[in-house]
Motif scaffolding. Structure first.
Motif, PDB file in Angstrom:
ATOM      1  N   ARG A   1       0.830  -1.209   0.000  1.00  0.00           N
ATOM      2  CA  ARG A   1       0.000   0.000   0.000  1.00  0.00           C
ATOM      3  C   ARG A   1       0.859   1.251   0.000  1.00  0.00           C
ATOM      4  NH1 ARG A   1      -3.678  -1.745   3.261  1.00  0.00           N
ATOM      5  NH2 ARG A   1      -5.388  -1.948   1.757  1.00  0.00           N
ATOM      6  N   GLU A   2       1.918   1.269   0.806  1.00  0.00           N
ATOM      7  CA  GLU A   2       2.828   2.419   0.858  1.00  0.00           C
ATOM      8  C   GLU A   2       3.573   2.590  -0.463  1.00  0.00           C
ATOM      9  OE1 GLU A   2       6.859   3.756   3.319  1.00  0.00           O
ATOM     10  OE2 GLU A   2       5.611   2.099   4.034  1.00  0.00           O
ATOM     11  N   VAL A   3       4.043   1.473  -1.027  1.00  0.00           N
ATOM     12  CA  VAL A   3       4.780   1.527  -2.286  1.00  0.00           C
ATOM     13  C   VAL A   3       3.884   2.037  -3.403  1.00  0.00           C
ATOM     14  CG1 VAL A   3       5.884   0.099  -4.062  1.00  0.00           C
ATOM     15  CG2 VAL A   3       6.429  -0.260  -1.645  1.00  0.00           C
ATOM     16  N   TRP A   4       2.689   1.493  -3.484  1.00  0.00           N
ATOM     17  CA  TRP A   4       1.796   1.893  -4.574  1.00  0.00           C
ATOM     18  C   TRP A   4       1.411   3.366  -4.456  1.00  0.00           C
ATOM     19  CZ3 TRP A   4       0.644  -0.764  -8.875  1.00  0.00           C
ATOM     20  CH2 TRP A   4      -0.285  -0.171  -9.735  1.00  0.00           C
ATOM     21  N   ARG A   5       1.179   3.800  -3.254  1.00  0.00           N
ATOM     22  CA  ARG A   5       0.811   5.200  -3.056  1.00  0.00           C
ATOM     23  C   ARG A   5       1.901   6.120  -3.585  1.00  0.00           C
ATOM     24  NH1 ARG A   5      -3.542   8.269  -2.850  1.00  0.00           N
ATOM     25  NH2 ARG A   5      -2.994  10.317  -2.040  1.00  0.00           N
ATOM     26  N   ARG A   6       3.141   5.726  -3.399  1.00  0.00           N
ATOM     27  CA  ARG A   6       4.267   6.531  -3.860  1.00  0.00           C
ATOM     28  C   ARG A   6       4.326   6.565  -5.395  1.00  0.00           C
ATOM     29  NH1 ARG A   6       8.681   4.011  -1.011  1.00  0.00           N
ATOM     30  NH2 ARG A   6       8.054   5.285   0.773  1.00  0.00           N
ATOM     31  N   ALA A   7       3.982   5.465  -6.028  1.00  0.00           N
ATOM     32  CA  ALA A   7       4.128   5.364  -7.488  1.00  0.00           C
ATOM     33  C   ALA A   7       2.867   5.731  -8.249  1.00  0.00           C
ATOM     34  CB  ALA A   7       4.545   3.936  -7.865  1.00  0.00           C
ATOM     35  N   ALA A   8       1.707   5.724  -7.599  1.00  0.00           N
ATOM     36  CA  ALA A   8       0.423   5.826  -8.298  1.00  0.00           C
ATOM     37  C   ALA A   8       0.281   7.053  -9.201  1.00  0.00           C
ATOM     38  CB  ALA A   8      -0.722   5.787  -7.286  1.00  0.00           C
ATOM     39  N   PRO A   9       0.691   8.267  -8.779  1.00  0.00           N
ATOM     40  CA  PRO A   9       0.488   9.415  -9.678  1.00  0.00           C
ATOM     41  C   PRO A   9       1.152   9.232 -11.039  1.00  0.00           C
ATOM     42  CG  PRO A   9       0.992  10.177  -7.462  1.00  0.00           C
ATOM     43  CD  PRO A   9       1.200   8.700  -7.463  1.00  0.00           C
ATOM     44  N   GLU A  10       2.306   8.554 -11.075  1.00  0.00           N
ATOM     45  CA  GLU A  10       2.961   8.336 -12.369  1.00  0.00           C
ATOM     46  C   GLU A  10       2.466   7.058 -13.034  1.00  0.00           C
ATOM     47  OE1 GLU A  10       4.852   9.335 -15.554  1.00  0.00           O
ATOM     48  OE2 GLU A  10       4.962  10.623 -13.793  1.00  0.00           O
ATOM     49  N   LEU A  11       2.173   6.013 -12.270  1.00  0.00           N
ATOM     50  CA  LEU A  11       1.692   4.768 -12.854  1.00  0.00           C
ATOM     51  C   LEU A  11       0.352   4.951 -13.558  1.00  0.00           C
ATOM     52  CD1 LEU A  11       2.555   2.106 -10.124  1.00  0.00           C
ATOM     53  CD2 LEU A  11       3.463   2.209 -12.441  1.00  0.00           C
ATOM     54  N   THR A  12      -0.464   5.891 -13.106  1.00  0.00           N
ATOM     55  CA  THR A  12      -1.770   6.099 -13.728  1.00  0.00           C
ATOM     56  C   THR A  12      -1.692   6.927 -15.004  1.00  0.00           C
ATOM     57  OG1 THR A  12      -2.126   7.964 -12.212  1.00  0.00           O
ATOM     58  CG2 THR A  12      -3.108   5.850 -11.602  1.00  0.00           C
ATOM     59  N   ALA A  13      -0.501   7.404 -15.353  1.00  0.00           N
ATOM     60  CA  ALA A  13      -0.319   7.971 -16.678  1.00  0.00           C
ATOM     61  C   ALA A  13      -0.339   6.828 -17.686  1.00  0.00           C
ATOM     62  CB  ALA A  13       0.994   8.752 -16.756  1.00  0.00           C
ATOM     63  N   TYR A  14      -0.334   7.169 -18.966  1.00  0.00           N
ATOM     64  CA  TYR A  14      -0.501   6.124 -19.972  1.00  0.00           C
ATOM     65  C   TYR A  14       0.827   5.462 -20.304  1.00  0.00           C
ATOM     66  CZ  TYR A  14      -5.196   7.943 -20.435  1.00  0.00           C
ATOM     67  OH  TYR A  14      -6.481   8.336 -20.171  1.00  0.00           O
ATOM     68  N   HIS A  15       1.314   4.616 -19.388  1.00  0.00           N
ATOM     69  CA  HIS A  15       2.529   3.845 -19.612  1.00  0.00           C
ATOM     70  C   HIS A  15       2.120   2.429 -20.042  1.00  0.00           C
ATOM     71  CE1 HIS A  15       5.099   6.956 -18.031  1.00  0.00           C
ATOM     72  NE2 HIS A  15       4.383   7.013 -16.925  1.00  0.00           N
ATOM     73  N   THR A  16       2.333   2.116 -21.309  1.00  0.00           N
ATOM     74  CA  THR A  16       1.937   0.806 -21.821  1.00  0.00           C
ATOM     75  C   THR A  16       3.088  -0.188 -21.825  1.00  0.00           C
ATOM     76  OG1 THR A  16       2.398   1.553 -24.076  1.00  0.00           O
ATOM     77  CG2 THR A  16       0.145   1.827 -23.267  1.00  0.00           C
ATOM     78  N   ASP A  17       4.311   0.276 -21.652  1.00  0.00           N
ATOM     79  CA  ASP A  17       5.485  -0.592 -21.638  1.00  0.00           C
ATOM     80  C   ASP A  17       5.596  -1.252 -20.268  1.00  0.00           C
ATOM     81  OD1 ASP A  17       7.985  -1.733 -21.574  1.00  0.00           O
ATOM     82  OD2 ASP A  17       9.022  -0.046 -22.480  1.00  0.00           O
ATOM     83  N   GLY A  18       5.514  -2.593 -20.240  1.00  0.00           N
ATOM     84  CA  GLY A  18       5.580  -3.300 -18.970  1.00  0.00           C
ATOM     85  C   GLY A  18       6.885  -3.062 -18.245  1.00  0.00           C
ATOM     86  N   ALA A  19       8.005  -2.972 -18.982  1.00  0.00           N
ATOM     87  CA  ALA A  19       9.296  -2.740 -18.337  1.00  0.00           C
ATOM     88  C   ALA A  19       9.333  -1.363 -17.683  1.00  0.00           C
ATOM     89  CB  ALA A  19      10.428  -2.873 -19.357  1.00  0.00           C
ATOM     90  N   GLU A  20       8.708  -0.367 -18.321  1.00  0.00           N
ATOM     91  CA  GLU A  20       8.694   0.961 -17.707  1.00  0.00           C
ATOM     92  C   GLU A  20       7.830   0.979 -16.457  1.00  0.00           C
ATOM     93  OE1 GLU A  20       9.190   5.050 -19.502  1.00  0.00           O
ATOM     94  OE2 GLU A  20       7.022   4.739 -19.691  1.00  0.00           O
ATOM     95  N   ARG A  21       6.668   0.322 -16.505  1.00  0.00           N
ATOM     96  CA  ARG A  21       5.842   0.248 -15.303  1.00  0.00           C
ATOM     97  C   ARG A  21       6.573  -0.494 -14.190  1.00  0.00           C
ATOM     98  NH1 ARG A  21      -0.513  -0.789 -15.821  1.00  0.00           N
ATOM     99  NH2 ARG A  21      -0.031  -1.176 -13.623  1.00  0.00           N
ATOM    100  N   ALA A  22       7.307  -1.537 -14.562  1.00  0.00           N
ATOM    101  CA  ALA A  22       8.094  -2.251 -13.556  1.00  0.00           C
ATOM    102  C   ALA A  22       9.168  -1.348 -12.977  1.00  0.00           C
ATOM    103  CB  ALA A  22       8.724  -3.501 -14.179  1.00  0.00           C
ATOM    104  N   ALA A  23       9.807  -0.526 -13.825  1.00  0.00           N
ATOM    105  CA  ALA A  23      10.844   0.385 -13.338  1.00  0.00           C
ATOM    106  C   ALA A  23      10.250   1.407 -12.373  1.00  0.00           C
ATOM    107  CB  ALA A  23      11.509   1.097 -14.517  1.00  0.00           C
TER     108      ALA A  23
END
Length: 606
Positions: free
Chosen positions: A263-285
């Motif tokens: 929950r803490e990790v996702w909260r930190r990443a969510a504002p950028e993860l919810t942008a349109y990143h379709t590359d799985g490697a970029e979302r993983a990064a």
């Protein structure tokens, strides 16, 4: 202006079917006429062509002067927060909270035109929470946005009553006839559509988009005591490939158990993860960057996939609130100097982030700006407790020039190094005296650079950049007025062929290049409506590279000789950057210190 002086001709727009020409003309007339109601509701049954009509309007404005759509936010599955993030990105503010977004829109001088498809499908997360209902997005964000006088919006509402009570509304009605769906698939049917790996695990990278988008919300409606939801949240593959907006909404529900510190990790990443990143490697990064130094198991799982991307996080020190980090020139081991919250400089190992201890103490002195050098040492000193560096230009591991938050330049020197004391005191004295004589000479930025020899770069309120060698004594710097407004950030790099390239950012949003043996380039390297907050440059095996952090949260990487640029989607706004010749980018922000490895061999490939 959002609207032109001449009403656009529908004949110049993409063609429409005959039954859509009348509503299309009405929508176009509304968009072009700023005197009509500021809210236009696009109504109609499922399959009646509402979204297609908004897409038609948007397509016709591309490359056409006089009518500008500033943002289009498809709302299906969005909550108040994720809608605000996306609207902020499209308006150029970066991902902002709803309250900060409203403040930014209110202060924006542009007359803004928004398109909002699928408002009636907004909402995500458990059905018993307000975030699952589109009415919550309307009440918390859309109604306040529509209260801003210079904002207009065309909003698709289906056959719902959303926004119907809003005063002064134009309605484009496509009727009740349309093709209706046959219902939604069950969770079991969606799971069955996910391909499997050789060992039988779900392969989310090959799952149909519709499945990845809908399966978590379907799991939330499944009567299995939450087993389906827990299974999805425990699958790192789904975290990388599943719907980021659905995950954000589900993880906001504290009742749902999650593994580790997800929950803490996702909260930190969510504002950028919810942008349109379709590359799985970029979302993983991105998710890996948020997990490093927080969730060891998730970090290790994501590391191989993140490492395939052109950038990945090497280490993070979220327990280290620092300011003014800068690389120490020379030496076999890369070191970083940075100021802790008390103002004391500390050294860190660049490769690992490990602390190497405090710099300073009884053997060190902080000379006062404008003081005189006597017997090779600073004649006056400032108590370290009163110093709060905001920028640092190291000469070596034992001495540095500091820019204090009081706008004073201060030399940090050891008592047994009179050469460094004499050189650094001269720089501080030069700029201190100039600032007393002329207000435009007040120092506004300090940077460092030099792969082969150390430099300090000073920028002032009048837009002039001054370059000093820290390796040898200079009575006066090389100076040039590069900007018309105050300098906000500076750096430099010396290249293998003997060039000294200085980069500076101005308050007007420009980044300029000056090769110090010639005049500055006549045009900026980059010009944006935002302020550059940090610069760092270095010479690498692929040539000189410049990193630029911007106030809207973007981080740009420039290959200087080819002019190619790549955007690194970092998780937070950046305060300071330090780039090593090996391609390790150290980022300092309010969350601490982070180091990102850039794959220089593929960085600018597309």
């Amino acid at each position: 202006m959002t609207v032109g002086t001449v009403t656009p001709d529908i004949a110049s727009w993409p063609p429409l079917d005959d039954d859509k020409r009348a509503p299309g003309q009405q929508l176009l007339d509304w968009a072009a006429d700023g005197d009509r109601p500021r809210l236009c509701l696009v109504r109609g049954a499922e399959g009646s062509g509402k979204s297609a009509l908004l897409a038609w309007l948007l397509a016709g404005t591309v490359g056409r002067p006089g009518l500008t759509v500033h943002a289009t936010v498809p709302s299906e599955g969005l909550t108040t927060e994720s809608f605000a993030w996306e609207l902020g990105r499209q308006l150029g503010y970066g991902a902002l909270s709803p309250d900060r977004l409203l403040d930014q829109v209110g202060a924006d001088e542009r007359p803004l035109l928004l398109l909002v498809p699928d408002l009636h499908r907004a909402g995500a997360g458990p059905a018993d929470l307000p975030s699952a209902a589109p009415e919550t997005l309307v009440a918390e964000l859309l109604e306040p946005l529509l209260a801003i006088p210079h904002l207009r919006a065309a909003v698709e509402v289906g056959t719902s009553g959303l926004l119907a009570a809003h005063g002064g509304v134009e309605v484009v009605d496509l009727g009740e006839d349309g093709s209706h769906g046959t219902g939604q698939d069950s969770y079991a049917e969606l799971v069955a559509a996910v391909p499997r790996t050789a060992d039988g695990r779900p392969d989310w990278s090959r799952a149909p988009d519709a499945v990845r988008r809908r399966i978590l919300d379907t799991a939330l409606r499944t009567d299995d005591q939450g087993a389906a939801v827990r299974g999805l949240l425990a699958d790192p593959g789904f975290l990388v490939h599943g719907s980021a907006t659905a995950l954000t909404a589900a993880l906001a529900d504290q009742r749902i158990p999650v593994p580790g510190r997800l929950r803490e990790v996702w909260r930190r990443a969510a504002p950028e993860l919810t942008a349109y990143h379709t590359d799985g490697a970029e979302r993983a990064a991105l998710l890996h960057a948020a997990a490093v130094d927080t969730d060891p198991d998730l970090t290790e799982y994501l590391r191989p996939l993140a490492g395939q991307h052109w950038w990945s996080t090497v280490w993070a020190r979220r327990d280290v609130p620092v300011s003014a980090p800068a690389l120490v020139p020379g030496g076999e081991e890369r070191m970083l100097l940075a100021s802790d919250p008390t103002g004391r400089l500390r050294a860190y190992d660049v490769g690992s982030g490990a602390s190497l201890g405090a710099v300073g103490g009884s053997a060190f002195e902080l000379g006062a700006a404008g003081g005189n050098a006597t017997d090779g040492a600073a004649s006056t000193s400032v108590r370290p407790a009163s110093v709060r560096p905001r920028s640092t230009a190291p000469r070596d591991a034992r001495s540095a020039l500091l820019l204090d938050r009081s706008d004073a330049l201060l030399p940090l020197v050891t008592e047994d190094d009179p050469t460094a004391a004499f050189a650094l005191e001269r720089i501080a004295e030069h700029h201190g005296s100039a600032a007393l004589a002329e207000e435009d000479s007040l120092v506004t930025a300090l940077g460092s650079g030099g792969t082969r020899r150390p430099y300090a770069v000073v920028g002032d309120r009048g837009g002039t950049v001054h370059v000093w060698s820290l390796g040898e004594y200079q009575d006066v710097p090389r100076s040039f007025r590069v900007h018309e407004q105050p300098v906000t950030a500076v750096t430099c790099v010396d290249t293998a062929d003997g060039l000294t390239l200085t980069f500076s950012a101005g308050a007007d949003g420009s980044v300029r290049l000056w090769e110090t043996s010639a005049d500055p380039m006549p045009v900026p390297v980059q010009q944006r409506r935002y302020r550059a907050t940090a610069l760092s440059a270095t010479d690498t095996p692929v040539g000189p590279v410049l990193a630029v952090a911007w106030s809207d949260g973007e981080l740009h990487l420039w290959h200087i000789f080819s002019g190619r640029m790549r955007v690194l989607p970092w998780l937070r706004a950046c305060d300071t950057l330090a780039l090593t010749p090996e391609g390790l980018l150290v980022i300092a922000d309010s969350d601490g210190l982070h180091a990102v490895r850039l794959r220089l061999d593929v960085l600018w490939e597309r």
